[in-house]
Design an enzyme around this catalytic site. Structure first.
Site, PDB file in Angstrom:
ATOM      1  N   GLU A  43     -57.355 -23.769  49.270  1.00 56.41           N
ATOM      2  CA  GLU A  43     -57.215 -24.919  48.622  1.00 56.41           C
ATOM      3  C   GLU A  43     -55.663 -25.498  48.435  1.00 56.41           C
ATOM      4  OE1 GLU A  43     -58.157 -24.471  44.221  1.00 56.41           O
ATOM      5  OE2 GLU A  43     -58.205 -26.663  43.828  1.00 56.41           O
ATOM      6  N   LYS A 113     -62.261 -32.818  46.009  1.00 60.75           N
ATOM      7  CA  LYS A 113     -62.768 -32.029  44.867  1.00 60.75           C
ATOM      8  C   LYS A 113     -63.420 -32.672  43.663  1.00 60.75           C
ATOM      9  CE  LYS A 113     -60.702 -28.073  42.130  1.00 60.75           C
ATOM     10  NZ  LYS A 113     -59.569 -27.273  41.966  1.00 60.75           N
ATOM     11  N   CYS A 149     -62.808 -24.686  44.940  1.00 60.44           N
ATOM     12  CA  CYS A 149     -62.836 -23.736  43.831  1.00 60.44           C
ATOM     13  C   CYS A 149     -63.503 -24.301  42.737  1.00 60.44           C
ATOM     14  CB  CYS A 149     -61.246 -23.942  43.612  1.00 60.44           C
ATOM     15  SG  CYS A 149     -60.477 -22.544  42.576  1.00 60.44           S
ATOM     16  N   LEU A 288     -31.945  -0.453  32.353  1.00 60.12           N
ATOM     17  CA  LEU A 288     -32.677   0.789  32.237  1.00 60.12           C
ATOM     18  C   LEU A 288     -32.515   1.495  31.088  1.00 60.12           C
ATOM     19  CD1 LEU A 288     -34.970   2.043  34.204  1.00 60.12           C
ATOM     20  CD2 LEU A 288     -33.009   3.388  35.289  1.00 60.12           C
ATOM     21  N   GLY A 290     -34.371   4.078  29.446  1.00 59.41           N
ATOM     22  CA  GLY A 290     -34.819   5.639  29.398  1.00 59.41           C
ATOM     23  C   GLY A 290     -36.149   5.488  28.526  1.00 59.41           C
ATOM     24  N   LYS A 515     -39.775 -17.575  20.118  1.00 60.00           N
ATOM     25  CA  LYS A 515     -39.226 -16.814  21.141  1.00 60.00           C
ATOM     26  C   LYS A 515     -39.691 -16.986  22.581  1.00 60.00           C
ATOM     27  CE  LYS A 515     -37.749 -13.251  18.020  1.00 60.00           C
ATOM     28  NZ  LYS A 515     -37.573 -11.609  17.744  1.00 60.00           N
TER      29      LYS A 515
END
Lengths: 549, 549
Positions: A43, A113, A149, A288, A290, A515
C-alpha cells in the site's frame, strides 16, 4: 501454464519518492529474473506509509503522480512484467489511496481503497475519499483483482472483486505490527476472502516509520484459506508465488514462526534502525544506569546499528551504587560499545547552589531528584549536539504510563526504544537476548545481576521503584487491561485487583498525560501504545475513579 | 406572546461532568429569572469539548448518560423551562454527538449531529456515528429545530430542519476561534440557513481547552440573515433572545466588535488562564530575557492570572547585555510581578568542565549555545517543581516553525503562550497592550526599547536572529502563506519571494519537525497552528524544494 506472482515486501521511506521508485525498479528487475509475471508492492509503496499531512500538500500529490508516470515509462524496460504500485491518486477534487496497474509502458487500470480506517493510529478519512470500484485485470489469462489493506477487514470489497470474476485477490498492505497481529490478519482474511474460495496474495510493507513498525510477513492463501507461502519478518523479501489455474493453487516458500519475544525484539530493533538511519543520524547515544531498561535499550541499539555506531554514557551521582557502575561497564563491554563516564555531581551542586536563594525556607523534595535526572538529560543532549548521534531514551511503558520519569530528564531524546514494553516484558526480552548469543567478551550482554536486583531510579538513598509504585506484576497487569485492552475499572476489579491500587494507577495515568504529550516517539508493538492511538486531553477532570462512587 | 430563548455561552471543562451539570443548572436558574422559555447550551456542553479519547471509554459514556439523566430530573425544579443539552449519547453500538431536549423532568427528543468534521483539529469520525434525523419540538406554539456546529457548514441538515417545519434553528457549537473566524461563521450560516428564511440562534462554547480557544460570540440572525444579537467574546454570557412568531424576528442585545489584535490578545489570555486554572496550578513562571517574546508572555500571564500568581525569572549569562537585564526588570516591575535573578554561569561552567574530556579535540559550536538554554530550562523546571507553578514557554510561531529554539531549553514548560503568533504579531500585540493601560509604576508594561532593539537569543557575542534567519517580515510572510494558507512553493515564489529563501525556510521547517513533536501545547489563534492540525511525519524525505527541480 502457471502464473508467477512476486510479492515485493519492500521498506519504503516516507516522502522519498525517487528513492522508493528506484527500489521498486530494482525489485522488479530481480522479480523478472526469477520469472515473475506480476509484481505486487505494498500500500502506498511509492510514497511510504503513513505520509500523514504530506497528503494535504498539492505539491506532494502532483510529484507522486509524476514519479508514478515515470515508473510507467520505465516499465517498458521489463518486457511483459505487470506492476501493481500504490500511491495517492488525485482525480479532480478527490484523493484516493490507490493502486495503478501498468505493463510495457501502458496503464491497465486503477483501484481506489474502499474501507478507510479512522481509528487507533489511523486517520485515513482525514486524507482520502473512498472508492472501491473493482479493478480486475488479466495476466496470462488469469483474472486478478486488487484490494488494499482495510478492504479485507470487511466483507464488501472482496465480494465486489469476486463478483467481477476475480480468480486471485492481490492485497496491498501497510499493516502495522503488534503482538499477535499475524494471527489476527490471517483470521480476518480467511473470514472475508476465503469464503469466496478466492486465493489471496497478501503483500505487506516492512520497516519502521516513526512510531509504527511494519513486520512484512507477506503470505499466500489457497482457495481453501490454507497458508501456502510466507515471507520473512522484519526484513525485505521477495516472495515468489506460482498460481495454477487448474487447481487454483497458489504456492511459494514458507518461513518459520517466531516466538512473541523474538518478534518484539526484532520489531524494536527494526524500528530503532530505521528511525536512526532514515533520519540520517550517524549513530546513537544511550545513558546507561546499571538498570535493566537502559541495558536492554543499549543491546537493541547495538544490534540495530552495530556497536561502533553506539555510545553508552554512564553518569553516576552520590546515590549510584558501585554495582550499578560495574554492571553498566560490563554491559557496554559485552556489547562492544564505547563508553563515557561523567559524574553529575559538579553540575548538580552548581545548580543547587544557584537555586538556594530562591529555595530559601523550603526543604528537599522531588525537585532535587528531578534535577539529577535533568543534568543527565543535558549532558546527553550536549554529547548528541557535539557528535551528531541521536539520544535514545530508556523509559519503559510501565513508567511512562504512571509518569515515573522526568520530563527533560530521562525523557530527553529523539527515539524511545522500549516505550511500548511493560516492565515485565523488559525482563522477558532481556533474558531472551541473553540466550541469542553472548557478548564480545563471552559474558552475557545483560549481566545477570541486572536481571535479579530490585529496580531503582537511584535518585535518593535506598530508593526502590516500589516505594512509589505498586509491584510491577500488579501494575503491568492493570496497565495491560486498561491501556491495551480498554477494560473498565469494574472489569479490572473483577479480575482480582484491589480498588485502592486501581484507583492509584488511574490517577497516575491521568496525572502524567502532559509528560507523554512531550515524549519522544518509539516503536509501537502492542494493540495500544502511547502515540497516535492515545489521544487523551491534557486538561481533563474525568477520573475513572468516579465509577467506584 | 413572544418566546424567550436563552443562549448559555458557558465555559465547560472537559471531563468535569458534575461540575458542568452544576454550571448548566446555575445558568438555567438565571435564565428562568430572566423569563427564558428555552435554554440552549453549546455542543457537548455536559462533557466539554473536545473530549478526545475519553469518548472511547465505556465508563465515560455511561457516566455522561447518568449525569444527563440527573439533569433531566433536576429540570423539574425550573418549571416549564425547556433545556437543550449536548452530550455523547450511546445507543446500542453507536455513539452520537447528540443533544437531548427536556422539560419538567421529561425528555422531549434527541438530535444527533449529521456532519462530522474530520479535518484540521477535528477527529469526529474517530468517535461518532452520523445521525441527522431532524429533531423539531414545540415550545409556546413555536417549532424549534436543532443543528450541531458542522451541520450548518453544509446545506443538508438545515434543509432537513426546514422541511420538518422548523420556525427557528437552534445551533449548538463548539466552534474554535481563529482570526477572522467570526466573519467566516456568519457567512457560512447565512449561506446555508438564511436561504430558508429561518432565524438562527447560534450558541457557542467559550473557554480554553489545551490548544483550542473558544471565543463564545454567540449570535442571532433574523429570517433575512441579519445579525440581531451578539454575546460577549472570550467570557461567559447569557444572551436573551425574543422570538416573535408574527414578524419572525429574533431580537437581543448587541456587543461591539473588537480589533484583530484585541481578539488575539484576549484569546491568548483566556487560553492561558484556562490551561493554568483548569489544571489546578496555583500560578505560573516565565523566564524573562529582556526580549519581546518573554515580555509579551509575561504581560499575558499577569493579565490572565493576576500579577501575584506570576513569577518572572531573569537568568543572565556572560552574553546578556545589561540593557536586557534592565528592560526585563522594568517589565516585571511595570506588571507588578515578583522576580528571581539567577545567573546561569556557575552551572554552565560546571557542565562544560564535566563534558571537557568527552569533547576533547572538538571546538565550540551550537552545543554550547544549547547548553545555556538548557541550564535555563532546568532552573525554571526546578522552580516549578518546588513551588507548584507552571512554566510558560515564550517561543513564537516564527521560531518554532524554523526550529530557532532549543528542545529541553527554552522549549521546557507546560504551556506555550505565544506559540501561534508570528514574530510580527508579537510586536503588534505588544504595542496594542501598551495602549490598554500603563504598568503599576506608570511606565509602559513592555518597555519601548524592547520594541525597537534587534532581536537576539544572546547565546554568543553580538548575535542577532538575522544571522541565522531571513528578515522576520519575509520569514513571516512565507510562513503565513505556507503554514496557514497552504500555498505551494510556486505560489509563494510568484508572490515575490526568492527561490533561495523559500528553499531555506522549507528546509528549516522540515528539519525541525522533531522539536515541534515534543513541544508544549499553546493556544491556536490562526487557521493552522502547530498542534492537532499539523500532523507531519518526523521521518520524511519529501522536500518542497523538489518542486523547483
Amino acid at each position: 501454464m502457471a502464473l508467477t506472482i512476486a510479492l515485493a515486501q519492500i521498506n519504503s521511506t516516507v516522502g522519498d519518492l525517487p528513492g522508493n521508485a528506484h527500489k521498486i525498479m530494482q525489485v522488479a528487475q530481480k522479480a523478472t529474473e526469477q520469472g515473475a509475471d506480476v509484481l505486487v508492492t505494498p500500500e502506498l509503496s511509492l510514497v511510504g506509509y503513513p505520509p500523514e499531512d504530506l497528503l494535504l500538500r498539492p505539491s506532494f500529490l502532483r510529484r507522486s503522480q509524476q514519479v508514478l508516470d515515470d515508473l510507467v515509462s520505465q516499465s517498458k524496460q521489463l518486457s511483459d512484467l505487470t506492476f501493481v504500485v500504490g500511491y495517492p491518486r488525485q482525480v479532480n477534487d478527490q484523493v484516493f489511496n490507490a493502486a495503478t496497474v501498468f505493463r510495457n509502458g501502458e496503464v491497465l487500470g486503477h483501484y481506489g481503497k474502499l474501507e478507510l480506517p479512522n481509528y487507533a493510529v489511523f486517520d485515513e478519512q482525514r486524507y482520502f475519499d473512498p472508492d472501491g470500484a473493482p479493478c480486475v485485470f488479466g495476466c496470462k489469462g488469469v483474472r486478478l483483482a486488487i484490494n488494499i489493506c482495510e478492504d479485507v477487514w470487511f466483507p464488501r470489497a472482496p465480494a465486489l472483486a469476486r463478483a467481477e470474476g476475480a480468480q486471485v485477490l492481490l492485497v496491498m498492505n501497510a499493516s502495522p505490527f503488534h503482538l499477535n497481529k499475524q494471527a489476527e490478519r490471517l483470521q480476518v482474511v480467511q473470514s472475508n476472502v476465503s469464503r469466496h474460495s478466492l486465493p489471496v496474495a497478501f503483500c505487506n510493507l516492512v520497516g519502521g516509520q516513526d512510531e509504527l513498525v511494519f513486520d512484512g510477513d507477506s503470505f499466500a492463501l489457497d482457495a481453501k484459506g490454507e497458508v501456502t507461502a510466507r515471507a520473512n519478518r522484519f526484513s525485505e523479501d521477495l516472495l515468489m508465488l506460482q498460481y495454477d489455474p487448474q487447481s487454483a493453487s497458489l504456492i511459494g516458500s514458507l518461513q518459520p514462526e517466531m516466538s512473541a519475544e523474538y518478534q518484539a525484539y526484532h520489531a524494536l530493533t527494526l524500528g530503532t534502525h530505521d528511525y536512526v538511519r532514515k533520519n540520517g543520524f550517524t549513530g546513537a547515544l544511550v545513558g546507561l544506569s546499571g538498570g535493566v531498561d537502559s541495558a536492554l535499550t543499549l543491546a537493541i541499539a547495538a544490534d540495530a546499528l552495530g556497536p561502533d555506531a553506539v555510545t553508552a554514557v554512564i553518569m553516576p551521582s552520590r546515590y549510584t551504587a558501585q554495582i550499578s557502575i560495574d554492571d553498566a561497564r560490563a554491559c557496554a563491554k559485552a556489547l562492544g560499545v564505547q563508553t563515557h563516564e561523567i559524574s553529575i555531581e559538579p553540575a548538580y551542586d552548581a545548580l543547587v547552589a544557584s537555586l538556594a536563594p530562591a529555595f530559601a525556607g523550603r526543604g528537599p523534595d522531588l525537585t532535587e531528584e528531578n534535577l539529577q535526572s535533568r543534568v543527565r538529560g543535558v549532558l546527553l543532549m550536549a554529547l548528541s549536539n557535539k557528535t551528531g548521534r541521536l539520544v535514545l531514551t530508556t523509559g519503559n511503558k510501565s513508567e511512562i504510563a504512571v509518569g515515573y520519569c522526568t520530563l527533560y530528564g530521562d525523557m530527553s531524546g529523539g527515539y524511545a526504544v522500549i516505550k511500548d514494553l511493560l516492565k515485565g516484558w523488559v525482563y522477558r526480552l532481556s533474558r531472551m537476548r541473553n540466550t541469542l548469543h553472548p557478548g564480545v567478551d563471552g559474558a552475557p550482554v545483560i549481566p545477570e545481576r541486572i536481571l535479579t536486583r530490585a529496580p531503582s531510579a537511584e535518585l535518593r538513598d535506598n530508593q526502590t521503584d516500589q516505594d512509589s509504585l505498586p509491584p510491577y506484576d500488579i501494575l503491568d497487569d492493570i496497565l495491560m487491561r486498561f491501556v491495551e485492552q480498554g477494560q473498565t475499572v469494574a472489569e479490572i476489579e473483577s479480575s482480582g485487583h484491589s480498588r485502592e491500587v486501581i484507583a492509584q494507577v488511574m490517577g497516575l495515568i491521568r496525572g502524567s498525560e502532559y509528560k507523554r504529550r512531550q515524549a519522544a516517539p518509539g516503536a509501537r508493538i502492542t494493540r495500544r501504545a502511547f502515540g497516535r492511538d492515545w489521544r487523551f486531553p491534557l486538561t481533563n477532570r474525568f477520573s475513572e475513579k468516579e465509577l467506584f462512587l
